[in-house]
Design an enzyme around this catalytic site. Structure first.
Site, PDB file in Angstrom:
ATOM      1  CG  ASN A   7      50.134  66.759  73.326  1.00 42.18           C
ATOM      2  OD1 ASN A   7      49.285  66.081  73.884  1.00 42.18           O
ATOM      3  ND2 ASN A   7      50.428  67.982  73.712  1.00 42.18           N
ATOM      4  CG  ASP A   9      48.104  66.751  76.452  1.00 42.24           C
ATOM      5  OD1 ASP A   9      48.960  66.081  77.068  1.00 42.24           O
ATOM      6  OD2 ASP A   9      48.228  67.966  76.206  1.00 42.24           O
ATOM      7  CG  HIS A  10      43.437  65.954  73.205  1.00 39.36           C
ATOM      8  ND1 HIS A  10      42.760  66.627  74.208  1.00 39.36           N
ATOM      9  CD2 HIS A  10      44.239  66.873  72.618  1.00 39.36           C
ATOM     10  CE1 HIS A  10      43.121  67.899  74.201  1.00 39.36           C
ATOM     11  NE2 HIS A  10      44.019  68.072  73.247  1.00 39.36           N
ATOM     12  NE  ARG A  18      31.112  56.456  80.100  1.00 40.10           N
ATOM     13  CZ  ARG A  18      30.485  55.539  79.348  1.00 40.10           C
ATOM     14  NH1 ARG A  18      30.478  55.681  78.045  1.00 40.10           N
ATOM     15  NH2 ARG A  18      29.884  54.528  79.885  1.00 40.10           N
ATOM     16  CG  HIS A  43      49.595  70.996  78.857  1.00 41.17           C
ATOM     17  ND1 HIS A  43      48.946  71.955  78.117  1.00 41.17           N
ATOM     18  CD2 HIS A  43      49.905  71.596  80.035  1.00 41.17           C
ATOM     19  CE1 HIS A  43      48.865  73.075  78.815  1.00 41.17           C
ATOM     20  NE2 HIS A  43      49.428  72.876  79.993  1.00 41.17           N
ATOM     21  NE  ARG A  45      44.654  73.121  80.426  1.00 38.19           N
ATOM     22  CZ  ARG A  45      44.818  74.088  79.506  1.00 38.19           C
ATOM     23  NH1 ARG A  45      45.340  73.808  78.335  1.00 38.19           N
ATOM     24  NH2 ARG A  45      44.443  75.322  79.769  1.00 38.19           N
ATOM     25  NE  ARG A  49      41.294  71.878  80.589  1.00 42.03           N
ATOM     26  CZ  ARG A  49      41.206  73.027  79.924  1.00 42.03           C
ATOM     27  NH1 ARG A  49      41.167  73.015  78.609  1.00 42.03           N
ATOM     28  NH2 ARG A  49      41.156  74.176  80.567  1.00 42.03           N
ATOM     29  CG  HIS A  50      44.456  66.838  78.959  1.00 38.54           C
ATOM     30  ND1 HIS A  50      45.697  67.132  79.429  1.00 38.54           N
ATOM     31  CD2 HIS A  50      44.095  67.878  78.144  1.00 38.54           C
ATOM     32  CE1 HIS A  50      46.084  68.292  78.919  1.00 38.54           C
ATOM     33  NE2 HIS A  50      45.134  68.782  78.148  1.00 38.54           N
ATOM     34  CD  GLU A  70      52.631  71.210  75.722  1.00 35.76           C
ATOM     35  OE1 GLU A  70      51.516  71.620  76.092  1.00 35.76           O
ATOM     36  OE2 GLU A  70      52.844  70.768  74.601  1.00 35.76           O
ATOM     37  CB  THR A 101      48.140  76.354  74.861  1.00 36.84           C
ATOM     38  OG1 THR A 101      48.161  75.154  75.631  1.00 36.84           O
ATOM     39  CG2 THR A 101      49.102  77.350  75.455  1.00 36.84           C
ATOM     40  CD  GLU A 151      56.244  73.412  70.955  1.00 38.23           C
ATOM     41  OE1 GLU A 151      56.992  72.727  71.678  1.00 38.23           O
ATOM     42  OE2 GLU A 151      55.092  73.072  70.646  1.00 38.23           O
ATOM     43  CG  HIS A 194      48.506  74.988  69.499  1.00 37.20           C
ATOM     44  ND1 HIS A 194      47.237  75.176  69.029  1.00 37.20           N
ATOM     45  CD2 HIS A 194      48.381  74.733  70.819  1.00 37.20           C
ATOM     46  CE1 HIS A 194      46.383  75.052  70.029  1.00 37.20           C
ATOM     47  NE2 HIS A 194      47.052  74.776  71.137  1.00 37.20           N
ATOM     48  N   GLY A 195      47.954  72.822  66.603  1.00 33.91           N
ATOM     49  CA  GLY A 195      46.947  72.821  65.541  1.00 33.91           C
ATOM     50  C   GLY A 195      47.377  72.174  64.240  1.00 33.91           C
ATOM     51  N   GLY A 216      49.539  66.853  68.469  1.00 34.10           N
ATOM     52  CA  GLY A 216      48.702  66.003  69.304  1.00 34.10           C
ATOM     53  C   GLY A 216      47.307  65.793  68.781  1.00 34.10           C
TER      54      GLY A 216
HETATM   55  N1  PXP Z   1      52.849  72.559  71.538  1.00 31.93           N
HETATM   56  C1  PXP Z   1      52.359  73.141  72.662  1.00 31.93           C
HETATM   57  C2  PXP Z   1      53.257  74.011  73.455  1.00 31.93           C
HETATM   58  C3  PXP Z   1      51.024  72.897  73.075  1.00 31.93           C
HETATM   59  O1  PXP Z   1      50.547  73.495  74.180  1.00 31.93           O
HETATM   60  C4  PXP Z   1      50.237  72.011  72.329  1.00 31.93           C
HETATM   61  C5  PXP Z   1      48.854  71.680  72.788  1.00 31.93           C
HETATM   62  O2  PXP Z   1      48.911  71.065  74.042  1.00 31.93           O
HETATM   63  C6  PXP Z   1      50.802  71.419  71.186  1.00 31.93           C
HETATM   64  C7  PXP Z   1      52.111  71.723  70.806  1.00 31.93           C
HETATM   65  C8  PXP Z   1      50.057  70.445  70.349  1.00 31.93           C
HETATM   66  O3  PXP Z   1      48.949  71.045  69.781  1.00 31.93           O
HETATM   67  P1  PXP Z   1      47.861  70.147  69.048  1.00 31.93           P
HETATM   68  O4  PXP Z   1      47.296  69.226  70.096  1.00 31.93           O
HETATM   69  O5  PXP Z   1      46.885  71.138  68.542  1.00 31.93           O
HETATM   70  O6  PXP Z   1      48.579  69.389  67.974  1.00 31.93           O
END
Ligand code: PXP
Length: 244
Positions: A7, A9-10, A18, A43, A45, A49-50, A70, A101, A151, A194-195, A216
């Site tokens: 992922n 996103d970040h 910036r 994702h 959103r 935001r990203h 996503e 999320t 998921e 996630h996480g 991610g």
């Molecule tokens: N899976 C889903 C459905 C998510 O919403 C996210 C966060 O966007 C992730 C996985 C990845 O989570 P993390 O960025 O904490 O690894």
């Protein structure tokens, strides 16, 4: 085989801090592809935001590996997904104020609407995934709604590990493993995410029904120190070690 979806996103979060064109999430996605990512997740959103609409268009155009889009189950997002027809669409709950999320979708409480929402996405060729907790009611509802994939949300498991609440963490892990078994028995493909970090990925990757992990924030954070390629390679190594 257990796939790794990266992922990005970040990367966009840092860019947007910036308002510059860099760092470019597409560049990160292509690097991740070269480093062995099996897919890219982004994702879009509602508050942008990203990841931006333009990012989704560029990723759709340039990626060789599958794109997992996503998004919240809104009319606006459905129109975007139908325009780009990504390999996969993962529906997530979205609250504007949340940092990330926070929970899973309430599929059981929104079954009729989600069933109608999923149908055109399926017809357009996208594999629809629902991001849920391991509650059996939600897993059964996901199968009824016509999803191809669930998921499972690993956020609580990871938080309990960070907090050192090991008995609760192990109970959560058992719940995830049980949920994965139930989902697979209903014919659903099972993903998780996630996480996840280097420390938490092993016991999750060891759940045999899992086909894909989506990771991610930790990978992007780790890439500050080691670069994205080595961070992905190390995550894959730990996933493979867990599978034996
Ligand atoms: N899976 C889903 C459905 C998510 O919403 C996210 C966060 O966007 C992730 C996985 C990845 O989570 P993390 O960025 O904490 O690894």
């Amino acid at each position: 085989m257990l796939r790794l979806g990266v992922n990005i996103d970040h990367v966009a979060t840092v860019r947007n801090a910036r308002g510059t064109p860099w760092p470019d999430p597409l560049r990160a996605a292509l690097l991740a592809e070269d480093a062995g990512a099996d897919g890219i997740t982004a994702h879009l959103r509602e508050d942008r935001r990203h990841i931006s609409d333009a990012d989704i268009a560029r990723l759709s155009e340039a990626l060789k590996v599958p794109l997992n889009l996503e998004m919240a189950a809104t009319a606006e997002m459905q129109a975007i997904a139908l325009r780009h027809r990504p390999h996969a669409v993962c529906l997530v709950p979205e609250k504007r104020e949340e940092r990330t999320t926070e929970g899973g979708l309430d599929v059981a409480g929104d079954l009729a609407r989600l069933t109608d929402y999923i149908a055109p996405l399926r017809e357009a060729g996208s594999r629809v995934s629902l991001f849920i907790g391991h509650d059996p009611r939600q897993i059964e509802a996901a199968a009824q709604a016509g999803a191809a994939v669930v998921e499972l949300h690993t956020g609580a498991y990871c938080d309990l590990d960070t907090e050192g609440r090991l008995a609760d963490r192990d109970a959560e892990l058992a719940g995830l493993a049980e949920g994965a078994r139930l989902a697979a028995s209903l014919g659903l493909e099972v993903h998780a995410g996630h996480g996840l970090t280097f420390d938490t990925v092993g016991p999750i990757a060891a759940i045999p029904e899992l086909a894909e992990l989506n990771i991610g924030h930790f990978l992007i954070a780790e890439s500050i120190f080691t670069g994205l390629g080595p961070a992905i390679a190390e995550m894959r190594r730990r996933m493979e070690m867990a599978r034996g």
